[in-house]
Design a protein around this motif. Structure first.
Motif, PDB file in Angstrom:
ATOM      1  N   GLN A   1       5.123  14.442   1.027  1.00 54.87           N
ATOM      2  CA  GLN A   1       4.224  14.613  -0.114  1.00 54.87           C
ATOM      3  C   GLN A   1       2.989  13.712  -0.011  1.00 54.87           C
ATOM      4  OE1 GLN A   1       5.979  14.661  -4.017  1.00 54.87           O
ATOM      5  NE2 GLN A   1       7.856  15.645  -3.300  1.00 54.87           N
ATOM      6  N   ASP A   2       3.123  12.569   0.704  1.00 59.18           N
ATOM      7  CA  ASP A   2       1.964  11.692   0.868  1.00 59.18           C
ATOM      8  C   ASP A   2       0.903  12.331   1.756  1.00 59.18           C
ATOM      9  OD1 ASP A   2       2.701   8.808  -0.266  1.00 59.18           O
ATOM     10  OD2 ASP A   2       4.502   9.722   0.564  1.00 59.18           O
ATOM     11  N   PHE A   3       1.305  13.355   2.540  1.00 57.46           N
ATOM     12  CA  PHE A   3       0.349  14.084   3.370  1.00 57.46           C
ATOM     13  C   PHE A   3      -0.115  15.358   2.677  1.00 57.46           C
ATOM     14  CE2 PHE A   3       1.870  11.391   6.742  1.00 57.46           C
ATOM     15  CZ  PHE A   3       0.779  11.282   7.593  1.00 57.46           C
ATOM     16  N   THR A   4       0.823  16.120   2.169  1.00 56.44           N
ATOM     17  CA  THR A   4       0.495  17.447   1.659  1.00 56.44           C
ATOM     18  C   THR A   4      -0.203  17.410   0.301  1.00 56.44           C
ATOM     19  OG1 THR A   4       2.697  17.629   0.650  1.00 56.44           O
ATOM     20  CG2 THR A   4       2.424  18.478   2.891  1.00 56.44           C
ATOM     21  N   GLN A   5      -0.031  16.310  -0.459  1.00 62.78           N
ATOM     22  CA  GLN A   5      -0.575  16.283  -1.815  1.00 62.78           C
ATOM     23  C   GLN A   5      -1.572  15.147  -2.070  1.00 62.78           C
ATOM     24  OE1 GLN A   5       2.583  16.394  -4.708  1.00 62.78           O
ATOM     25  NE2 GLN A   5       3.673  18.059  -3.679  1.00 62.78           N
ATOM     26  N   ALA A   6      -1.788  14.264  -1.080  1.00 60.56           N
ATOM     27  CA  ALA A   6      -2.645  13.093  -1.332  1.00 60.56           C
ATOM     28  C   ALA A   6      -3.580  12.853  -0.150  1.00 60.56           C
ATOM     29  CB  ALA A   6      -1.780  11.858  -1.590  1.00 60.56           C
ATOM     30  N   PRO A   7      -4.877  13.151  -0.308  1.00 59.81           N
ATOM     31  CA  PRO A   7      -5.843  12.896   0.779  1.00 59.81           C
ATOM     32  C   PRO A   7      -5.888  11.427   1.193  1.00 59.81           C
ATOM     33  CG  PRO A   7      -6.801  14.313  -0.903  1.00 59.81           C
ATOM     34  CD  PRO A   7      -5.503  13.827  -1.459  1.00 59.81           C
ATOM     35  N   ILE A   8      -5.777  10.519   0.209  1.00 60.95           N
ATOM     36  CA  ILE A   8      -5.785   9.091   0.541  1.00 60.95           C
ATOM     37  C   ILE A   8      -4.566   8.735   1.382  1.00 60.95           C
ATOM     38  CG2 ILE A   8      -5.684   6.756  -0.424  1.00 60.95           C
ATOM     39  CD1 ILE A   8      -7.199   7.738  -2.830  1.00 60.95           C
ATOM     40  N   GLY A   9      -3.417   9.294   1.018  1.00 63.44           N
ATOM     41  CA  GLY A   9      -2.196   9.050   1.782  1.00 63.44           C
ATOM     42  C   GLY A   9      -2.317   9.576   3.201  1.00 63.44           C
ATOM     43  N   ARG A  10      -2.917  10.757   3.355  1.00 67.94           N
ATOM     44  CA  ARG A  10      -3.113  11.315   4.700  1.00 67.94           C
ATOM     45  C   ARG A  10      -3.967  10.378   5.547  1.00 67.94           C
ATOM     46  NH1 ARG A  10      -3.654  16.289   2.032  1.00 67.94           N
ATOM     47  NH2 ARG A  10      -5.931  16.202   2.140  1.00 67.94           N
ATOM     48  N   PHE A  11      -5.065   9.911   4.958  1.00 66.34           N
ATOM     49  CA  PHE A  11      -5.961   9.010   5.683  1.00 66.34           C
ATOM     50  C   PHE A  11      -5.239   7.715   6.069  1.00 66.34           C
ATOM     51  CE2 PHE A  11      -8.903   5.399   5.589  1.00 66.34           C
ATOM     52  CZ  PHE A  11      -9.798   5.786   6.579  1.00 66.34           C
ATOM     53  N   TYR A  12      -4.470   7.173   5.134  1.00 67.87           N
ATOM     54  CA  TYR A  12      -3.773   5.909   5.383  1.00 67.87           C
ATOM     55  C   TYR A  12      -2.777   6.058   6.531  1.00 67.87           C
ATOM     56  CZ  TYR A  12      -0.284   2.241   4.827  1.00 67.87           C
ATOM     57  OH  TYR A  12       0.600   1.225   5.066  1.00 67.87           O
TER      58      TYR A  12
ATOM     59  N   TRP B   1       0.826  -1.212   0.000  1.00 71.38           N
ATOM     60  CA  TRP B   1       0.000   0.000   0.000  1.00 71.38           C
ATOM     61  C   TRP B   1       0.861   1.262   0.000  1.00 71.38           C
ATOM     62  CZ3 TRP B   1      -3.924  -1.887   4.219  1.00 71.38           C
ATOM     63  CH2 TRP B   1      -4.915  -2.651   3.598  1.00 71.38           C
ATOM     64  N   ALA B   2       1.895   1.275   0.836  1.00 72.53           N
ATOM     65  CA  ALA B   2       2.770   2.452   0.915  1.00 72.53           C
ATOM     66  C   ALA B   2       3.453   2.702  -0.417  1.00 72.53           C
ATOM     67  CB  ALA B   2       3.804   2.253   2.025  1.00 72.53           C
ATOM     68  N   THR B   3       3.904   1.611  -1.061  1.00 74.17           N
ATOM     69  CA  THR B   3       4.546   1.755  -2.377  1.00 74.17           C
ATOM     70  C   THR B   3       3.549   2.255  -3.417  1.00 74.17           C
ATOM     71  OG1 THR B   3       6.022  -0.086  -1.815  1.00 74.17           O
ATOM     72  CG2 THR B   3       5.898   0.563  -4.130  1.00 74.17           C
ATOM     73  N   ASP B   4       2.331   1.719  -3.386  1.00 80.18           N
ATOM     74  CA  ASP B   4       1.300   2.123  -4.334  1.00 80.18           C
ATOM     75  C   ASP B   4       0.958   3.603  -4.168  1.00 80.18           C
ATOM     76  OD1 ASP B   4      -0.577   1.509  -6.409  1.00 80.18           O
ATOM     77  OD2 ASP B   4      -2.166   1.614  -4.908  1.00 80.18           O
ATOM     78  N   LEU B   5       0.827   4.044  -2.915  1.00 78.54           N
ATOM     79  CA  LEU B   5       0.540   5.458  -2.669  1.00 78.54           C
ATOM     80  C   LEU B   5       1.689   6.344  -3.141  1.00 78.54           C
ATOM     81  CD1 LEU B   5      -1.059   5.204   0.892  1.00 78.54           C
ATOM     82  CD2 LEU B   5      -2.218   5.866  -1.227  1.00 78.54           C
ATOM     83  N   PHE B   6       2.913   5.847  -2.997  1.00 76.32           N
ATOM     84  CA  PHE B   6       4.079   6.592  -3.466  1.00 76.32           C
ATOM     85  C   PHE B   6       4.039   6.746  -4.985  1.00 76.32           C
ATOM     86  CE2 PHE B   6       8.409   6.356  -5.222  1.00 76.32           C
ATOM     87  CZ  PHE B   6       8.964   7.501  -4.665  1.00 76.32           C
ATOM     88  N   VAL B   7       3.706   5.654  -5.684  1.00 76.65           N
ATOM     89  CA  VAL B   7       3.649   5.696  -7.153  1.00 76.65           C
ATOM     90  C   VAL B   7       2.503   6.589  -7.612  1.00 76.65           C
ATOM     91  CG1 VAL B   7       3.265   4.318  -9.232  1.00 76.65           C
ATOM     92  CG2 VAL B   7       4.726   3.432  -7.400  1.00 76.65           C
ATOM     93  N   LEU B   8       1.340   6.461  -6.965  1.00 76.60           N
ATOM     94  CA  LEU B   8       0.199   7.303  -7.330  1.00 76.60           C
ATOM     95  C   LEU B   8       0.478   8.774  -7.066  1.00 76.60           C
ATOM     96  CD1 LEU B   8      -2.785   5.146  -6.003  1.00 76.60           C
ATOM     97  CD2 LEU B   8      -2.089   5.505  -8.385  1.00 76.60           C
ATOM     98  N   GLY B   9       1.373   9.032  -6.120  1.00 78.56           N
ATOM     99  CA  GLY B   9       1.755  10.410  -5.826  1.00 78.56           C
ATOM    100  C   GLY B   9       2.858  10.924  -6.726  1.00 78.56           C
ATOM    101  N   HIS B  10       3.056  10.219  -7.869  1.00 78.19           N
ATOM    102  CA  HIS B  10       4.045  10.645  -8.878  1.00 78.19           C
ATOM    103  C   HIS B  10       5.465  10.608  -8.328  1.00 78.19           C
ATOM    104  CE1 HIS B  10       0.464  11.941 -11.005  1.00 78.19           C
ATOM    105  NE2 HIS B  10       0.152  12.737  -9.996  1.00 78.19           N
ATOM    106  N   GLY B  11       5.733   9.585  -7.504  1.00 79.39           N
ATOM    107  CA  GLY B  11       7.061   9.485  -6.899  1.00 79.39           C
ATOM    108  C   GLY B  11       8.159   9.176  -7.887  1.00 79.39           C
TER     109      GLY B  11
END
Length: 440
Positions: A176-187, A17-27
């Motif tokens: 960036q997972d907090f500042t740019q991704a609501p799903i990442g913040r929730f996770y 999940w953490a890796t997926d959120l990183f990729v979705l966040g244009h990492g």
């Protein structure tokens, strides 16, 4: 599905999940830019470091469901091992981020590090968190741990919680997972919230509730020898305390409530009393030799998976060494009521060290168990070879391969006996041991 499989499955799932959120966040976008790959690796190692830190919290939360299935010694050993992974991942995060930003800015590495620490929002908090983690890791190294008093080591280790908070604040403010991704913040909020909640409930809420409910006090003290006492502890509704023979508690006594010491029960809980037997091996255990009836007791537990639930066969062999006889004596009592086929070996250097041997003898006579008290130096060699070696053990208990074997004693003795059992081809699933102390 075993608890260990659940634990690793959840870890693998969260890593995915953490890796997926990183990729979705244009990492991994714009990797062609100078320093972008290093920056991406820095972000990724930071996320994995945060995930490993959450795993550490879960491992040391003392969650009853997990702890009674895996044993506190195994969980704390994994906690210690994962702690070094946390440190290396955090260091890798710092190195990659610094090199990546230096490449993007075209500046020197040292000057870029200074800019990050002192001029970037909340990076100073992360720097303090990193230094605290380094301090905890250094004092947790085996050589340093042996030189420190338990109380000093425990005090330093508490700063790991401050490191968790500071690291999370850093992640919230600029990650960036907090500042740019609501799903990442929730996770990440959910992940940290669940982990810290488990720690609070299991290590504070549940012990406070149980102590308020049971109101434990020392009822009597019996001197077993010059340096060993048995302490009887009473309270209210002890029949509702889920304690088993073979388990241990963290005990705090009277006005020395800040000192917590792990002692196993030396008698099967009867619903009216808890009993421990303590040998003077340090400052805390020496003080307990003079404890008086009426002293208030705070107990955290019960802990440990060294119980009859691990048994796979009707026949049982109990092996005790030194003061490790306390959980073995309690287990003998429980097995005695079940009228199982029991053999007991009690290993001691001298007859004086054979604490509770008279109680083992009485229980053995009552239930028909075979008791062998083995006294002598560890280097002694007899008719059947080295003491507690394969030949000696097989001569005392000829059907050892057909028994569940419970072993408790000093680490060296325990390891030697487990090696002997391996040489005798006793299946690993039938060999049970546990250290009655915290590695963390």
């Amino acid at each position: 599905m075993k608890a260990v499989h659940w634990l690793f499955a959840l870890l693998a799932l969260n890593a995915a999940w953490a890796t997926d959120l990183f990729v979705l966040g244009h990492g991994f976008e714009n990797l062609g830019a100078h320093g972008a790959l290093l920056t991406a690796l820095g972000r990724l190692t930071g996320l994995y470091g945060a995930l490993a830190l959450v795993l550490q919290l879960v491992l040391i939360s003392r969650l009853p469901w997990l702890e009674t299935r895996l044993g506190m010694d195994r969980l704390t050993a994994w906690h210690r091992w994962s702690g070094f992974w946390v440190l290396w991942l955090v260091i890798a995060h710092v190195v990659f981020i610094t090199l990546g930003y230096a490449g993007q800015d075209g500046s020197g590495v040292v000057s870029e590090l200074g800019t990050l620490v002192f001029d970037t929002e909340d990076v100073l908090k992360a720097t303090v968190a990193t230094l605290l983690l380094i301090a905890v890791a250094v004092t947790s190294a085996r050589r340093a741990r042996r030189r420190m008093r338990y109380e000093s080591w425990h005090f330093v280790h508490l700063y790991a919680y401050l490191a968790v908070v500071l690291g999370f604040l850093h992640q919230v403010s600029i990650g960036q997972d907090f500042t740019q991704a609501p799903i990442g913040r929730f996770y990440w909020w959910t992940l940290y919230g669940v982990a810290l909640g488990l720690v609070f409930v299991s290590r504070a809420g549940l012990p406070l509730w149980r102590n308020f409910r049971h109101r434990l006090r020392v009822e009597s003290v019996v001197r077993e020898s010059d340096d060993v006492v048995t302490i009887w502890i009473g309270g209210r509704d002890l029949d509702r305390l889920p304690a088993r023979a073979g388990q241990f508690f963290l005990w705090r006594f009277g006005n020395r409530w800040w000192e917590a010491h792990p002692y196993s029960l030396s008698a099967m809980p009867d619903g009216n009393h808890l009993r421990i037997t303590v040998k003077a091996l340090g400052d805390g255990s020496a003080w307990l030799q003079r404890i008086r009836p009426g002293t208030r007791v705070l107990a955290e537990g019960p802990y440990g998976a060294f119980t009859a639930d691990r048994r796979t066969r009707k026949r049982v062999l109990l092996i005790a060494g030194g003061v490790g006889v306390t959980p073995i004596r309690a287990l003998l009592e429980e097995f005695a009521y079940a009228r199982d086929d029991i053999a007991v070996i009690y290993r001691a250097s001298t007859p004086r060290d054979a604490v509770l041997a008279h109680e083992l003898d009485s229980l053995a006579r009552w239930c028909g168990a075979r008791l062998h008290v083995v006294v002598g130096r560890s280097t002694a060699v007899g008719r059947y070879g080295p003491m507690m070696g394969p030949g000696h053990l097989a001569a005392m208990v000829r059907d050892v391969r057909r028994r569940d074997v419970y072993v408790c004693g000093p680490p060296g003795m325990t390891e030697a006996v487990l090696q002997t059992l391996h040489e005798l081809r006793v299946p690993e699933s039938q060999c049970h041991s546990e250290r009655f102390a915290f590695a963390a």
